[in-house]
Design a protein around this motif. Structure first.
Motif, PDB file in Angstrom:
ATOM      1  N   SER A 181       0.787  -1.226   0.000  1.00  0.00           N
ATOM      2  CA  SER A 181       0.000   0.000   0.000  1.00  0.00           C
ATOM      3  C   SER A 181       0.825   1.285   0.000  1.00  0.00           C
ATOM      4  O   SER A 181       0.564   2.195  -0.790  1.00  0.00           O
ATOM      5  CB  SER A 181      -0.988  -0.022   1.164  1.00  0.00           C
ATOM      6  N   PRO A 182       1.852   1.422   0.873  1.00  0.00           N
ATOM      7  CA  PRO A 182       2.647   2.662   0.812  1.00  0.00           C
ATOM      8  C   PRO A 182       3.308   2.837  -0.558  1.00  0.00           C
ATOM      9  O   PRO A 182       3.469   3.956  -1.028  1.00  0.00           O
ATOM     10  CB  PRO A 182       3.703   2.459   1.905  1.00  0.00           C
ATOM     11  N   HIS A 183       3.653   1.717  -1.225  1.00  0.00           N
ATOM     12  CA  HIS A 183       4.239   1.803  -2.570  1.00  0.00           C
ATOM     13  C   HIS A 183       3.203   2.299  -3.577  1.00  0.00           C
ATOM     14  O   HIS A 183       3.539   3.019  -4.508  1.00  0.00           O
ATOM     15  CB  HIS A 183       4.806   0.446  -2.992  1.00  0.00           C
ATOM     16  N   HIS A 184       1.947   1.886  -3.399  1.00  0.00           N
ATOM     17  CA  HIS A 184       0.875   2.404  -4.260  1.00  0.00           C
ATOM     18  C   HIS A 184       0.823   3.929  -4.150  1.00  0.00           C
ATOM     19  O   HIS A 184       0.707   4.627  -5.153  1.00  0.00           O
ATOM     20  CB  HIS A 184      -0.485   1.825  -3.859  1.00  0.00           C
ATOM     21  N   THR A 185       0.908   4.413  -2.910  1.00  0.00           N
ATOM     22  CA  THR A 185       0.856   5.865  -2.693  1.00  0.00           C
ATOM     23  C   THR A 185       2.036   6.564  -3.365  1.00  0.00           C
ATOM     24  O   THR A 185       1.853   7.537  -4.096  1.00  0.00           O
ATOM     25  CB  THR A 185       0.800   6.151  -1.183  1.00  0.00           C
ATOM     26  N   SER A 186       3.249   6.028  -3.169  1.00  0.00           N
ATOM     27  CA  SER A 186       4.423   6.662  -3.795  1.00  0.00           C
ATOM     28  C   SER A 186       4.256   6.675  -5.309  1.00  0.00           C
ATOM     29  O   SER A 186       4.532   7.669  -5.977  1.00  0.00           O
ATOM     30  CB  SER A 186       5.697   5.892  -3.461  1.00  0.00           C
ATOM     31  N   TYR A 187       3.794   5.529  -5.859  1.00  0.00           N
ATOM     32  CA  TYR A 187       3.651   5.410  -7.314  1.00  0.00           C
ATOM     33  C   TYR A 187       2.664   6.450  -7.836  1.00  0.00           C
ATOM     34  O   TYR A 187       2.945   7.185  -8.776  1.00  0.00           O
ATOM     35  CB  TYR A 187       3.190   3.989  -7.668  1.00  0.00           C
ATOM     36  N   MET A 188       1.494   6.521  -7.210  1.00  0.00           N
ATOM     37  CA  MET A 188       0.443   7.414  -7.708  1.00  0.00           C
ATOM     38  C   MET A 188       0.834   8.878  -7.522  1.00  0.00           C
ATOM     39  O   MET A 188       0.562   9.714  -8.372  1.00  0.00           O
ATOM     40  CB  MET A 188      -0.890   7.113  -7.009  1.00  0.00           C
ATOM     41  N   GLN A 189       1.511   9.156  -6.394  1.00  0.00           N
ATOM     42  CA  GLN A 189       1.939  10.546  -6.189  1.00  0.00           C
ATOM     43  C   GLN A 189       2.924  10.975  -7.269  1.00  0.00           C
ATOM     44  O   GLN A 189       2.930  12.120  -7.716  1.00  0.00           O
ATOM     45  CB  GLN A 189       2.532  10.718  -4.790  1.00  0.00           C
ATOM     46  N   GLN A 239      -9.904  13.083 -13.803  1.00  0.00           N
ATOM     47  CA  GLN A 239     -10.488  11.963 -14.552  1.00  0.00           C
ATOM     48  C   GLN A 239     -10.725  10.754 -13.643  1.00  0.00           C
ATOM     49  O   GLN A 239     -11.710  10.040 -13.799  1.00  0.00           O
ATOM     50  CB  GLN A 239      -9.586  11.590 -15.738  1.00  0.00           C
ATOM     51  N   VAL A 240      -9.815  10.530 -12.688  1.00  0.00           N
ATOM     52  CA  VAL A 240     -10.026   9.435 -11.727  1.00  0.00           C
ATOM     53  C   VAL A 240     -11.332   9.683 -10.979  1.00  0.00           C
ATOM     54  O   VAL A 240     -12.154   8.777 -10.801  1.00  0.00           O
ATOM     55  CB  VAL A 240      -8.868   9.319 -10.711  1.00  0.00           C
ATOM     56  N   ARG A 241     -11.556  10.927 -10.565  1.00  0.00           N
ATOM     57  CA  ARG A 241     -12.773  11.242  -9.806  1.00  0.00           C
ATOM     58  C   ARG A 241     -14.024  11.001 -10.637  1.00  0.00           C
ATOM     59  O   ARG A 241     -15.015  10.483 -10.131  1.00  0.00           O
ATOM     60  CB  ARG A 241     -12.730  12.693  -9.321  1.00  0.00           C
ATOM     61  N   ILE A 242     -13.959  11.368 -11.915  1.00  0.00           N
ATOM     62  CA  ILE A 242     -15.124  11.129 -12.779  1.00  0.00           C
ATOM     63  C   ILE A 242     -15.379   9.617 -12.887  1.00  0.00           C
ATOM     64  O   ILE A 242     -16.509   9.144 -12.764  1.00  0.00           O
ATOM     65  CB  ILE A 242     -14.904  11.749 -14.181  1.00  0.00           C
ATOM     66  N   LEU A 243     -14.317   8.846 -13.086  1.00  0.00           N
ATOM     67  CA  LEU A 243     -14.469   7.383 -13.203  1.00  0.00           C
ATOM     68  C   LEU A 243     -15.031   6.781 -11.912  1.00  0.00           C
ATOM     69  O   LEU A 243     -15.954   5.959 -11.935  1.00  0.00           O
ATOM     70  CB  LEU A 243     -13.114   6.742 -13.550  1.00  0.00           C
ATOM     71  N   LYS A 244     -14.478   7.212 -10.767  1.00  0.00           N
ATOM     72  CA  LYS A 244     -14.976   6.686  -9.494  1.00  0.00           C
ATOM     73  C   LYS A 244     -16.457   7.014  -9.318  1.00  0.00           C
ATOM     74  O   LYS A 244     -17.244   6.193  -8.835  1.00  0.00           O
ATOM     75  CB  LYS A 244     -14.192   7.296  -8.327  1.00  0.00           C
ATOM     76  N   GLN A 245     -16.837   8.210  -9.691  1.00  0.00           N
ATOM     77  CA  GLN A 245     -18.232   8.616  -9.530  1.00  0.00           C
ATOM     78  C   GLN A 245     -19.150   7.755 -10.411  1.00  0.00           C
ATOM     79  O   GLN A 245     -20.230   7.345  -9.993  1.00  0.00           O
ATOM     80  CB  GLN A 245     -18.388  10.101  -9.882  1.00  0.00           C
ATOM     81  N   THR A 263      -7.175   4.888 -15.204  1.00  0.00           N
ATOM     82  CA  THR A 263      -7.062   6.260 -15.709  1.00  0.00           C
ATOM     83  C   THR A 263      -5.654   6.546 -16.227  1.00  0.00           C
ATOM     84  O   THR A 263      -5.475   7.160 -17.277  1.00  0.00           O
ATOM     85  CB  THR A 263      -7.449   7.263 -14.602  1.00  0.00           C
ATOM     86  N   LEU A 264      -4.639   6.075 -15.501  1.00  0.00           N
ATOM     87  CA  LEU A 264      -3.266   6.252 -15.994  1.00  0.00           C
ATOM     88  C   LEU A 264      -3.121   5.580 -17.358  1.00  0.00           C
ATOM     89  O   LEU A 264      -2.449   6.082 -18.250  1.00  0.00           O
ATOM     90  CB  LEU A 264      -2.250   5.657 -15.014  1.00  0.00           C
ATOM     91  N   LYS A 265      -3.779   4.417 -17.527  1.00  0.00           N
ATOM     92  CA  LYS A 265      -3.660   3.679 -18.787  1.00  0.00           C
ATOM     93  C   LYS A 265      -4.344   4.423 -19.934  1.00  0.00           C
ATOM     94  O   LYS A 265      -3.776   4.576 -21.017  1.00  0.00           O
ATOM     95  CB  LYS A 265      -4.285   2.293 -18.621  1.00  0.00           C
ATOM     96  N   TYR A 266      -5.598   4.841 -19.713  1.00  0.00           N
ATOM     97  CA  TYR A 266      -6.383   5.360 -20.835  1.00  0.00           C
ATOM     98  C   TYR A 266      -6.433   6.891 -20.891  1.00  0.00           C
ATOM     99  O   TYR A 266      -6.952   7.443 -21.848  1.00  0.00           O
ATOM    100  CB  TYR A 266      -7.800   4.770 -20.799  1.00  0.00           C
TER     101      TYR A 266
END
Lengths: 467, 467
Positions: free
Chosen positions: B150-158, B168-174, B200-203
């Motif tokens: 999980s902490p690696h997920h955070t570092s990666y996304m940040q 765009q992530v927020r629109i997809l989540k909604q 979202t990173l992919k598309y």
């Protein structure tokens, strides 16, 4: 053997010996019967000599089959006459002139054209059935027609079968015949005489054969010439492989239905568990004579007339038809537990045992894979016309349910029979006759029929009695 | 896109732009909301500082999850607090003291122990849910516990998410949330927030995402780091593979049910065919409100009470139970078309749609493979006690039919509930409560129930309305 028997080893050995001796005595042709068949054969050969005197392309005539192998049963005598053509003869000429020549040679004995794997001429003289089969005279493996192997089978068996073997082949054939397992034709889907000979060469005696058959495993290979591993790869899904020693790419058990193979194994175990002379005289697997109410009430019988045709074609068409009907009854929501067929003298019957003759009220339809966008969209549009809702299945296919529009199995059959070929894959060769003559009977009404074919199909349907 | 739309390209582009702009505006947290969550977080960190002051083994505290990625939705704010332990700390010490420490740090906010893939502490401050998760501080790939990624997920996304991506992530989540597809927990079996970030990173944009999802093929691999072929081999039967960029041996879609995946693809196509703001506000797949008679009449509802337990455990047990019941209803001759479950506040419901609630009169039993001599002999002996006959099936297994001893689906459920764990694999953790509280309702009686859980399970059962 002790595994299967409740008798003491000594008593079993004694009674077994006595049983097999008695059977051997009965199935060995008497001197007078041998003379009678030989004299028939002389007349046939003479006929062929006269007929070939005037033709340009002369086949050589050779006697084969169980008579030539000396493994024939006195009560059921087939004589094969091979007409061997040089391989230079063109295929067309070979097919036409071979059959014409045989018809001329057997002209006094009402010759009939028949077709199994290959065309041949059948005639009957006294109690003997003569099959005249044109084939090419080729070395082993150089097969040009389906019948070319047969003379090689004869050479092989004449070289390998001892007098002892011949007696054992006859016992095995008699066992197979009494139990309804004898014959490779589509009607029987059992074991050919040649397969019985190969099995006897493999196991030596009838007793060894049943002992081994009782222990066979799935995919069992029976080979006289080795090559078991290769055979297992070649016939990957076959439950039993009996290699033809004359052509080890051929499985002599390929015509055997799984049902008949299972029955053979079951009967082998039964015979070992309590050996009896009756195995060679009466069927041990006995149909239920009066089925219980829950079977009777859930039986469906379709019967129709057909025009005379060759047995192999007829039974092929009947099996295809019964299978197509069963598949569609299932598709339309019924659970078909079993089906059986019967046919004789222009009358055919197909019987179904169904877990309930009433259709469920809810009809289930499975749409295409969600990944096929176009197909899903078409399915949804069409489903919406007869259904109210849909959902996604766990196989990623769309699902709908609709109210069923037929209520009973009889309704369904009646619907199918409006266009039986297109709807359920009814055999084309039977459909026209069936449409104009068919009849569907359900439950006790089916059981009240007195027609022999109806009674036969129904007799098989309920299965065999226990014990 | 033109493939899916009936509108002109220009009008679609205009309306799409307007729709997505409106959604983006609504799902972007306001400055005041940001301040509120930040202040919650400050209090939490302060709590951890106080709590760690007195302990020997001090974890370092790091904020993660959607708040740290800045992809959180203002209406649904989760904050993850990782407690990173040096890898020298023993597993037992790590598990015990990590949770105790978090409980102390969050003592003022009613902390609760929870367990998903790993144990953690949940607390609620104002509108914010705080999850405190002990994990090991290890380099990528050196995982010692399930939470270490999980902490690696955070570092990666940040590092990877731009401001544009975050919107765009927020629109997809909604979209996922409005359509019931959001959340990887067993109750939902949908897409996690992290999976939405990877997609979202992919598309790149929400619009590209739905365009691609509408065209996905079976076994689709979504990867940010290549390795598609290896992934296809690793997850051979997965319909969708979303590789975790931090650990490419993990499929982020493995928790997604086929049903939810199918719905996502269907909804992506629907959105493209006629884009609308409502996709982000209301469920587009709408349950049938008043099912037709043939569905109502063939519905079965089993309901029972349960003792409070963690949601993941409860829903796991309910699915296992429903699956076991459905499998045994099938085995006993019914055709289960669908089942659904519902649970809330101690009350659970399992609903079945069955093609007919009446059992067929004829019960079918399939025996063992004929090659298994001993098993066949035992089967025959036992079958003979409740059946009259048997036959050989074309799969070389013995078959029998017997009269069914139960008459309706309700009879069967009642029979199962005498020993639900042993008979149908009912979840052990629910069985005792269920035995003493259960109730079976069939057809219209089930539909007349006013209980919310009953109505929910039944509402799902009939599937979605067309159109």
């Amino acid at each position: 053997m002790r595994r299967y028997s409740h008798l003491s080893a000594e008593v079993t050995a004694l009674s077994l010996e006595a049983i097999l001796k008695r059977v051997a005595g009965e199935v060995t042709p008497s001197a007078s019967r041998r003379r009678a068949v030989s004299s028939v054969l002389e007349r046939v050969i003479a006929g062929f000599e006269r007929a070939t005197a005037t033709v340009k392309v002369k086949p050589s005539i050779r006697v084969g089959g169980s008579f030539a192998h000396d493994t024939w049963l006195p009560t059921d005598t087939d004589v094969d006459v091979f007409m061997l053509y040089p391989k230079e003869v063109e295929r067309e000429e070979f097919e036409r002139s071979g059959l014409e020549l045989a018809e001329r040679a057997l002209a006094d004995h009402s010759p009939v054209r028949r077709y199994a794997e290959h065309p041949y001429i059948e005639a009957r003289l006294d109690q003997v059935i003569v099959n005249a089969v044109p084939c090419y005279d080729v070395p082993r493996g150089g097969w040009l027609s389906a019948a070319d192997r047969s003379p090689h089978h004869t050479s092989y068996m004449q070289a390998k079968l001892t007098e002892g073997h011949k007696a054992q082949v006859r016992i095995l054939k008699q066992f197979m015949r009494a139990q309804g397992l004898y014959g490779a034709e589509i009607k029987v889907r059992g074991f050919s005489g040649y397969a019985c000979e190969v099995l006897t060469l493999k196991y030596g005696t009838f007793l060894s054969f049943v002992t081994e058959a009782a222990r066979w495993s799935r995919g069992q290979v029976v080979s006289l010439e080795g090559g078991e591993e290769r055979a297992s790869l070649l016939f990957r899904d076959a439950p039993l492989i009996i290699l033809d020693p004359v052509d080890t790419t051929r499985n002599l058990a390929s015509a055997v239905s799984p049902e008949k193979l299972g029955e053979l194994i079951f009967l082998s175990r039964s015979f070992l568990a309590s050996p009896s002379y009756s195995f060679f005289r009466e069927r041990k697997l006995k149909p239920l004579d009066s089925p219980p109410r829950h079977i009777v009430d859930n039986t469906l019988l379709l019967r129709f007339d057909y025009r005379d045709k060759s047995e192999d074609i007829l039974w092929g068409e009947l099996w295809k038809t019964a299978e197509g009907l069963a598949k569609h009854l299932e598709k339309d929501g019924l659970h078909v537990l079993r089906y059986t067929i019967s046919a004789r003298e222009g009358r055919a019957a197909v019987a179904f045992l169904i877990s309930s003759l009433d259709l469920p009220e809810v009809l289930y339809r499975r749409g295409p894979d969600i990944f096929m966008a176009e197909a899903v969209s078409n399915f949804m549009a069409s489903a919406a016309r007869c259904s109210d809702s849909w959902w996604m299945g766990d196989d990623l296919r769309v699902r709908t349910v609709a109210r069923a529009d037929a209520h009973t199995a009889v309704d369904l059959i009646t619907k199918y029979m409006k266009n039986p070929v297109g709807t359920v894959g009814f055999a084309r060769g039977l459909a026209d006759d069936a449409i104009s003559t068919y009849d569907v009977l359900a439950g006790p009404r089916a059981y009240s029929s007195r027609r022999a074919t109806d009674r036969e199909a129904l007799g098989q349907l309920a299965g065999y009695r226990f014990g």
